[in-house]
Design an enzyme around this catalytic site. Structure first.
Site, mmCIF file in Angstrom:
data_model
loop_
_atom_site.group_PDB
_atom_site.id
_atom_site.type_symbol
_atom_site.label_atom_id
_atom_site.label_comp_id
_atom_site.label_asym_id
_atom_site.label_seq_id
_atom_site.Cartn_x
_atom_site.Cartn_y
_atom_site.Cartn_z
ATOM 1 N N THR A 139 0.852 -1.194 0.000
ATOM 2 C CA THR A 139 0.000 0.000 0.000
ATOM 3 C C THR A 139 0.882 1.236 0.000
ATOM 4 O OG1 THR A 139 -1.437 1.456 1.287
ATOM 5 C CG2 THR A 139 -0.338 -0.247 2.536
ATOM 6 N N ASP A 141 0.100 3.749 1.480
ATOM 7 C CA ASP A 141 -0.089 4.379 2.797
ATOM 8 C C ASP A 141 0.923 3.897 3.841
ATOM 9 O OD1 ASP A 141 -2.218 5.648 1.693
ATOM 10 O OD2 ASP A 141 -3.755 4.389 2.611
#
Ligand code: F6P
Length: 348
Positions: A139, A141
């Site tokens: 990800t 993130d």
């Protein structure tokens, strides 16, 4: 290590938001599984949707060549959550049953799920249902619990840094406050790293509660110090009214309080697209190869992870449902504060 008896057959899928490095991971799994362990590999289409609907392709070694540098995922992805609880509080038994049926009918010995937090949660539930599962964390993130880093993050930081570098010139030339909103609903890793690498003056992340007056004081202070422009890096998940983006909210608020000209940029999906950086190619490849090795060694119910730059395997049971957030005491934050970078919480 060659498998002595029968070639194993494994499945692989990519789930959740796409990010750079997914194909590198698929290649890492597939090549290692086929070349080193003599396994057969199939790829499910569109994440868990393919597993539910039995939509897959056979992945031969030749199909895994030439995909290392490609962005996105050759398998497609979706946000399908087969264990999702409906609004009446019931979870459909149907999809998990279909998955188990397909897994059995396809003669699979294991399945590799590449994804973020949501994917690891589903992977753990499938493991609890008796399937042999390995998770690979990805990800932009960087918020998957249990690993120091996810692939996709390094590429997103690079894209965001390039964008912020370009905003500096307009900020400087027009003496404006330039606000850039980056992704990160819960975790501020991307805003923190990109903000620091690109010389952001103010960095706002969900983990640190900001006060707009403190943000404005920092900007005014810069004016007084003969720096009549500022770069504000904002994670999309910071507190803001629901009817506008975080970047718009901060831009409007700064303009209201300081009357200085502001402009905002929302980087959006650009930060998730395109070719992975060399670091992400290496990380995704290491994760993929290690995931295949775990299967060959019969280690299941695990997520591959990186701890202090060493590969390890963390039980999915421990990962599912958790988030890895930025700790307010994270060393980069204290270093940044000592250099005068604001996190919107200093001046009050
Ligand atoms: O991949 C993670 C993430 O980029 C989040 O930061 C973002 O909020 C979300 O995905 C949005 O993705 P989508 O619109 O594809 O659901």
């Amino acid at each position: 290590m060659k498998l002595p008896k029968r070639a194993k057959r494994i499945g692989i899928l990519t789930a959740g938001g796409d990010c750079p490095g997914l194909n590198a991971a698929i290649r890492g799994v597939g090549k290692t599984a086929i070349v080193e362990y003599g396994m057969e590999v199939i790829g499910f289409r569109a994440g868990f949707l393919g597993l539910v609907n039995n939509e897959y392709i056979e992945l031969k070694e030749s199909q895994l060549s030439g995909i290392l540098t490609l962005g996105g995922t050759i398998l497609g992805t979706s946000r399908e959550k087969p264990f999702k609880i409906d609004k009446n509080g019931n979870n459909s038994k149907e999809k998990p049953e279909l998955i188990k049926e397909n897994y059995k009918n396809l003669g699979l010995d294991a399945i590799i799920c590449i994804g973020g937090n949501g994917t690891m949660k589903t992977a753990n539930m499938l493991s609890r249902e008796g399937l042999n599962v390995i998770g690979i964390p990805k990800t932009i993130d960087n918020d998957v619990w249990g690993t120091d880093v996810t692939f996709g993050f390094d590429s997103a930081v690079q894209i965001a840094v390039e964008a912020i570098d370009r905003l500096h010139t307009t900020a400087n030339s027009h003496q404006r406050v330039m606000i850039i909103e980056l992704m990160g609903h819960h975790a501020g890793w991307l805003a923190l790293y990109a903000g620091m690498a690109a010389g952001g003056d103010i960095i706002l992340i969900p983990e640190l509660e900001y006060n707009i007056r403190s943000v404005c004081k920092k900007i005014e202070h810069r004016y007084e110090e003969n720096k009549p422009y500022s770069i504000v890096v904002v994670a999309e998940g910071i507190k803001h009214p629901k009817n506008m983006t975080a970047g718009t909210h901060i831009a409007e608020a700064i303009h209201t309080y300081t009357e200085i000209e502001t402009r905002e940029t929302v980087l959006g999906y650009i930060q998730r697209g395109g070719s992975p950086t060399p670091n992400d190619r290496i990380l995704a490849t290491r994760y993929g190869a290690f995931a295949a090795q775990c299967i060959a060694e019969g280690r299941f119910g695990m997520m591959v992870a990186l701890k202090d730059n060493r590969l390890s395997a963390v039980p999915l049971e421990e990962v599912g449902g958790k988030l890895r957030l930025v700790d307010p005491g994270f060393p980069l934050i204290s270093k940044a504060r000592k250099m005068g970078v604001s996190f919107g919480d200093e001046y009050l």
